[in-house]
Motif scaffolding. Structure first.
Motif, PDB file in Angstrom:
ATOM      1  N   GLY A 181      41.323  52.271  41.983  1.00 43.34           N
ATOM      2  CA  GLY A 181      40.325  51.481  41.252  1.00 43.34           C
ATOM      3  C   GLY A 181      40.569  51.490  39.758  1.00 43.34           C
ATOM      4  N   GLY A 182      39.929  50.530  39.079  1.00 41.29           N
ATOM      5  CA  GLY A 182      39.998  50.483  37.623  1.00 41.29           C
ATOM      6  C   GLY A 182      40.629  49.231  37.057  1.00 41.29           C
ATOM      7  N   LEU A 183      41.077  48.277  37.887  1.00 39.34           N
ATOM      8  CA  LEU A 183      41.667  47.032  37.386  1.00 39.34           C
ATOM      9  C   LEU A 183      41.114  45.868  38.213  1.00 39.34           C
ATOM     10  N   VAL A 184      39.968  45.365  37.773  1.00 40.35           N
ATOM     11  CA  VAL A 184      39.283  44.279  38.474  1.00 40.35           C
ATOM     12  C   VAL A 184      39.672  42.958  37.820  1.00 40.35           C
ATOM     13  N   MET A 185      40.047  41.978  38.633  1.00 43.18           N
ATOM     14  CA  MET A 185      40.350  40.635  38.143  1.00 43.18           C
ATOM     15  C   MET A 185      39.893  39.631  39.188  1.00 43.18           C
TER      16      MET A 185
END
Length: 384
Positions: A181-185
């Motif tokens: 987790g940690g890179l939402v696009m």
């Protein structure tokens, strides 16, 4: 005559329609089968990534049991939670550069991710156009859609990317692509990045031919249109390629450099002005103030002179105490005597070792002689 003329074209059209109907049916059947591009065995994957997928127990045991398209979709729904090629913390690329770096994917491997194992499983099923559209438009999980788009990026011809991705470039559905987790696009941002960049975490997508890449960039960076109304996409929202991003950073640095030089020059001029003002103020001071200043400076100098010899004497005494052999060893004599004794002792040891070697050689020789004599005597006794 008119009736005949009217009837003739009608009859001709009916015959043409009858001929076109089987052609349309054949075209529909052909369109359902996708034309693949590149290597039909490797799915255009990196060799290291492919070998890890094929040798993983998850692919050989669990995914081997899945035989249908719907079973693989259920597996994606329950198991896939990121889109990286390697699991978190399983691949160490620190200190590796060049061809052994993380981008090339040639260095040490790791634990291959579930997403890429399932992607290769979909490739083995040889999806049809209808099945691929079902993946892309699935509503249960964004990862099902993402693997469908990734299948398009890896397997289908680069010239067809725009026709597959165009209607989804503004898709607002969010997805977390990073392991842990940690890179939402959004789906749209992800597709733009896949068409403009080759790098995807620690692997590479298949290369796009240069003319096709130019066409994609022209279509990506032109104003988007929705329902006839033209909308402008700001530069910040567009994912630029790596080379273009670096050129933009360098141009920004060049633009800022003259300003910094001007600042340094301005700061120097301000210092010079301040120094001139300070000098003018010192000239304006009264003679009594200057005399006091001189007396203070002379006192400071005299104090520093008084302190210097004491400290130097202490240092000299320390150096003497350290360097003297009597204080170090606690016995009389000079260092040269110790050195001479040591050399004499070493010579004695060498002589002893040489004498021992000579004795050993002489003993061995005598043993050999005695052995020869004994053998001769035995031979004589045997002959008698």
């Amino acid at each position: 005559m008119r009736d005949d003329d009217d009837a003739a074209p009608g009859q001709g059209y009916e015959g043409e329609e009858e001929e076109e109907e089987p052609q349309q049916q054949q075209h529909k059947k052909q369109s359902n089968t996708l034309t693949l591009w590149g290597n039909m065995k490797t799915m255009n994957l990196n060799s290291l990534l492919l070998t890890n997928i094929q040798s993983s127990t998850y692919f050989k045991v669990q995914l081997y049991e899945l035989k249908t398209y719907h079973e693989v979709i259920d597996e994606i729904y329950y198991k896939v939670n990121h889109l990286e090629p390697w699991e978190k913390g399983s691949r160490k690329t620190a200190g590796q550069t060049g061809m052994c770096g993380g981008v090339r994917g040639v260095g040490t491997g790791g634990i291959v991710s579930t997403a890429y194992c399932v992607l290769y499983k979909l490739f083995t099923l040889r999806l049809t156009r209808k099945q691929l559209m079902g993946l892309i438009n699935h509503t249960d999980s964004p990862y099902i859609r993402a693997l469908g788009f990734m299948y398009v990026r890896y397997v289908l011809p680069p010239a067809d990317l725009w026709s597959w991705f165009e209607s989804y470039l503004e898709d607002p559905e969010e997805i977390d692509v990073k392991a842990g987790g940690g890179l939402v696009m959004t789906i749209g941002e992800m597709l733009r990045q896949w068409m403009s960049k080759l790098e995807w975490f620690s692997t590479l997508f298949p290369r796009i031919p240069v003319p096709v890449q130019k066409q994609l960039e022209e279509q990506l960076y032109r104003p988007a249109y929705q329902g006839g109304a033209v909308e402008h996409i700001p530069d910040e929202d567009v994912n630029w390629g790596e080379a273009e991003r670096m050129s933009r950073i360098r141009s920004d640095e060049r633009d800022h450099k003259p300003d910094e030089r001007g600042r340094h020059r301005g700061g120097k001029a301000e210092r010079d002005l301040a120094g001139s003002r300070h000098g003018s103020k010192s000239h304006d001071r009264s003679p009594e103030h200057s005399d006091r200043h001189r007396e203070r400076s002379q006192r400071k100098k005299s104090r520093s002179r008084e302190r210097r010899p004491r400290s130097s004497e202490k240092r000299h005494s320390r150096d003497r105490g350290r360097g003297s052999p009597d204080k170090r060893s606690g016995r009389g004599g000079d260092v040269s005597e110790d050195i001479a004794r040591e050399r004499h002792r070493q010579r004695k040891e060498k002589k002893r070792s040489r004498s021992q070697e000579r004795r050993h050689r002489s003993r061995s020789r005598s043993r050999e002689r005695h052995g020869r004599k004994d053998s001769k005597n035995r031979d004589r006794h045997q002959r008698r």
